[in-house]
Design a protein around this motif. Structure first.
Motif, mmCIF file in Angstrom:
data_model
loop_
_atom_site.group_PDB
_atom_site.id
_atom_site.type_symbol
_atom_site.label_atom_id
_atom_site.label_comp_id
_atom_site.label_asym_id
_atom_site.label_seq_id
_atom_site.Cartn_x
_atom_site.Cartn_y
_atom_site.Cartn_z
ATOM 1 N N GLU A 504 19.255 -7.495 21.888
ATOM 2 C CA GLU A 504 19.875 -6.196 22.375
ATOM 3 C C GLU A 504 20.495 -5.107 20.939
ATOM 4 N N LEU A 505 20.891 -5.903 19.983
ATOM 5 C CA LEU A 505 21.827 -4.673 18.982
ATOM 6 C C LEU A 505 19.948 -4.164 17.981
ATOM 7 N N TRP A 506 18.785 -5.265 18.076
ATOM 8 C CA TRP A 506 17.782 -4.594 16.994
ATOM 9 C C TRP A 506 17.720 -3.608 17.803
ATOM 10 N N MET A 507 17.469 -3.259 19.341
ATOM 11 C CA MET A 507 16.945 -2.562 19.677
ATOM 12 C C MET A 507 17.754 -1.162 20.143
ATOM 13 N N THR A 508 19.140 -1.555 19.851
ATOM 14 C CA THR A 508 20.632 -0.265 20.210
ATOM 15 C C THR A 508 19.957 0.407 18.948
ATOM 16 N N PRO A 520 9.239 -0.485 21.019
ATOM 17 C CA PRO A 520 10.134 -1.207 20.468
ATOM 18 C C PRO A 520 10.982 -2.969 21.130
ATOM 19 N N ILE A 521 10.949 -3.020 22.131
ATOM 20 C CA ILE A 521 11.664 -3.870 23.202
ATOM 21 C C ILE A 521 10.576 -5.396 22.154
ATOM 22 N N LEU A 522 8.578 -5.219 21.918
ATOM 23 C CA LEU A 522 8.283 -6.832 21.476
ATOM 24 C C LEU A 522 8.957 -6.801 20.080
ATOM 25 N N LEU A 523 9.228 -5.410 19.046
ATOM 26 C CA LEU A 523 9.154 -5.048 17.482
ATOM 27 C C LEU A 523 11.335 -6.360 17.810
ATOM 28 N N ALA A 524 11.650 -5.461 18.733
ATOM 29 C CA ALA A 524 13.370 -6.220 19.005
ATOM 30 C C ALA A 524 13.117 -7.993 18.918
ATOM 31 N N LEU A 525 12.495 -8.401 20.065
ATOM 32 C CA LEU A 525 12.154 -9.922 19.891
ATOM 33 C C LEU A 525 11.276 -10.245 18.761
#
Length: 721
Positions: A504-508, A520-525
């Motif tokens: 969630e922090l990376w997605m923010t 972005p979701i894949l990269l955040a994970l």
């Protein structure tokens, strides 16, 4: 009306719990059907995740406790020492706490031991004290009960049982930090990283190396448990059983924390301010926040009764703030409507709470007789530059390293372990996200019931907002007083680990950057797994060999001069003798010999502070007659001069004991920008060693070694030259 309103509130909460319990399985079943997974498969997956996470948390705590025990053994050679040599490792106030634990075990019964502690007249000359109340000896009471009730007398020595409990609590401390980071991030990888940073930065996260029996080492593990439970309690969409469990854990740990440490209510006040700000901006459920306020009130009330009507709790800022918040509750409930008037009232509400808090605290201090912790207010006045003083005690406190601003080495150590850079990154992202959410709330936009990963709104999670506010407040205190770093740095480890492991922090962050090239979701994970893994491997490579070397090295702690002094006292001094000297040494004498002393290293009693200042005059430039009158006024029979204080060469001129005494006594003369100590008498601790009149008339040397000089205080004064 009030009773019906309360009943409606309870009914709504029950309905919410029931709805959330019903909704959660339905939502999970929908998700599972979309992903082609059966509910049974997901149940097994969740159970496995929970099982291995709990196993990792418990294992981390146990390994840390074993690590502390091994390091302690290597540092002091504890198992190969005699009892006297072991006890000498307890210094200052630690010696006092352990001495009372010994007395409880020696008492014919537990009830008799408690009575003797609450009516203690065998520790400080001419003074009867309630040691349980004044020194917060509840940990020692619990330890002695456990030792005797468990039948450990024939299995383990009392000292090993005592330090074993403290090391075990430190393991619980680490486990609680693990769980907090896990609950916030959703992955126990964050907990592992929290523990790694905590151990690597052990110099700045705990004082366990220097003072095992200190009150904070007993209390902070319970506070960490309280914070972990509070983190879970503040979460949205929590099922009813989990909410009740978190509530009960918050209640139990808050009360236990308050009973273990006399300054606990100040730390809870900081936490209450964090919750107040969280609730003021409508970022959490008001009902939950006010339930925590009720826990504070209940803990204060019960603590007041069980701590022998401790007036310090009545005049504490925590009680004033919580009372003000409860009084203003009705006004706050009418403000979360989104209108301009409600937003205006919100500002008035904050002002009202602050005003009522200050007024209540002022009135309580006027009408409630109290003396406890008044020196703290005087110290803060001098520390903040609001006042100046020549008082020895105040200046001595200001010179203590723990009460000064943190050094550059502190920040350098946190940077070298990569903790500080990642903490700053996580804090900035969370703080900006929280600011956005607050701005939306001011504009009247409601919060989402459920925040999804693709929303990139980590600032809408109330438990995250609480930790952001809490760590900022604790960090502000740590920037003023280095001793506060032991409260702040553990939560720096926890927050930094949560951030780098949270998708969630990376997605923010990616929402702000508006990434389009990569999903972005894949990269955040990916980053939430890759970044902590890289950090973990780098920490392992750099710091693990150092830790293993630290455990394999045999350090030597041996103080033969102190051992000889204690042996002489036990063999040669009369049983009814009273010793005078520096408070730190008096604590060791009380522990190792049991003899009565004239002062103790305790700083929560005005009379003891005055005693300490008077007896420290043996290192000032005053006459033999003055020193004799001071010592005999406390019925002292023996005086101990420490060469390390008398000939102290401190790194900071003006912070040595003898310098502070010269300033307090007006024996300092300033000429052309330089200061000189001047008096018609020589420094007492030097002059008494010369064995000439009038010093030999008042004092007779009976023992000495390289570090200590012991003098008998003459009852009949001989004026021969």
């Amino acid at each position: 009306k009030l009773s019906s309103g309360a009943a409606d509130l309870r009914q709504r909460r029950k309905q919410n719990c029931t709805e959330s319990d019903k909704m959660a399985p339905e939502e999970r079943n929908k998700e599972n059907s979309k992903l082609g997974r059966s509910p049974k498969y997901m149940l097994i997956q969740r159970f496995a995740k929970l099982f291995f996470g709990c196993l990792a948390a418990v294992t981390s705590g146990m390994m840390y406790a074993v690590y502390l025990s091994t390091y302690h053994e290597r540092k002091f050679w504890f198992s190969s020492r005699q009892e006297l040599e072991r006890e000498i490792t307890f210094q200052g106030d630690s010696a006092i706490y352990y001495s009372f634990y010994k007395e409880l075990l020696k008492a014919p019964s537990f009830e008799r031991g408690v009575y003797e502690l609450t009516h203690n007249n065998k520790t400080i000359s001419l003074k009867t004290i309630n040691a349980v109340q004044q020194m917060t000896l509840y940990p020692e009471l619990i330890a002695s009960v456990l030792y005797q009730a468990s039948g450990s007398e024939e299995v383990i020595e009392p000292v090993y049982f005592y330090i074993g409990i403290v090391f075990g609590l430190q393991g619980i401390y680490v486990t609680a930090l693990f769980v907090t980071s896990w609950v916030m991030s959703g992955t126990w990888l964050a907990g592992m990283l929290t523990v790694a940073w905590f151990i690597i930065n052990r110099t700045d996260t705990t004082r366990i190396d220097y003072s095992i029996p200190s009150r904070e080492n007993w209390a902070l593990p319970y506070f960490a448990c309280q914070v972990a439970a509070l983190t879970g309690y503040l979460k949205k969409n929590l099922n009813c059983s989990a909410e009740k469990f978190c509530y009960l854990l918050v209640s139990a740990s808050t009360y236990t924390f308050m009973m273990m440490w006399e300054y606990s209510h100040y730390l809870l006040f900081v936490q209450a301010v964090s919750l107040f700000l969280l609730d003021s901006f409508a970022l959490a459920q008001t009902e939950k926040v006010h339930e925590v306020y009720k826990i504070y009130l209940f803990s204060l009330f019960l603590g007041y009764l069980l701590q022998f009507e401790n007036s310090a709790l009545l005049v504490s800022p925590l009680l004033s703030l919580v009372a003000a918040l409860m009084l203003s509750k009705c006004l706050q409930m009418n403000m979360k409507k989104g209108t301009f008037m409600s937003r205006l009232l919100k500002i008035m509400y904050i002002y009202l709470v602050l005003t009522v808090t200050l007024t209540l605290n002022f009135l309580l201090k006027m009408f409630v007789p109290h003396k406890e912790n008044e020196h703290l207010l005087k110290f803060l006045e001098v520390k903040l530059g609001l006042n100046t003083t020549k008082n020895f005690t105040m200046n001595w406190l200001l010179c203590q390293e723990s009460l000064q601003a943190p050094s550059q080495d502190f920040f350098l150590r946190l940077t070298q372990s990569s903790l500080l850079p990642f903490y700053i990154l996580v804090l900035i992202i969370c703080l900006f996200s929280v600011t956005q959410v607050v701005f939306r709330r001011i504009c009247g936009e409601p919060l989402k019931e459920t925040v999804k990963l693709e929303d990139g709104r980590i600032g809408e999670r109330p438990e995250i907002v609480y930790h952001v506010i809490h760590t900022i407040l604790l960090g502000s205190l740590a920037m003023c007083l280095e001793g506060m770093k032991y409260l702040w740095t553990p939560y720096v480890c926890m927050l930094a680990a949560f951030g780098v492991c949270s998708p969630e922090l990376w997605m923010t962050l990616f929402k702000w950057l508006r990434l389009k090239a990569v999903h972005p979701i894949l990269l955040a994970l990916i980053l939430s797994m890759a970044v902590p893994t890289i950090i973990g491997f780098s920490l392992w490579k750099e710091f693990f060999p150092r830790i293993m070397t630290e455990l394999s090295e045999l350090q030597e702690f041996y103080d033969p001069d102190t051992v000889e002094l204690m042996t002489w006292i036990k063999r040669q001094a009369p049983v009814a003798a009273v010793f005078a000297g520096s408070p730190q040494l008096m604590g060791v004498i009380k522990l190792c010999t049991g003899w009565m002393v004239s002062s103790l290293p305790l700083y929560n009693d005005d009379d003891l502070l005055k005693r300490n200042e008077n007896i420290y005059q043996i290192y000032s430039k005053r006459s033999a007659e003055d020193i004799y009158k001071i010592l005999t006024s406390y019925k002292a029979n023996f005086l101990i001069i420490e060469d390390s204080i008398c000939n102290e060469v401190g790194p900071v001129r003006g912070c040595r004991v003898k310098d502070l005494l010269d300033i307090a006594n007006g024996h300092v003369v300033c000429e052309e920008g330089d200061s000189y100590a001047y008096s018609k008498y020589g420094r007492f601790c030097h002059e008494i060693k010369m064995n000439y009149s009038p010093y030999v008339n008042y004092f007779t040397r009976v023992y000495w070694n390289r570090s200590y000089f012991v003098y008998r205080i003459n009852t009949v004064i001989s004026f021969q030259s």
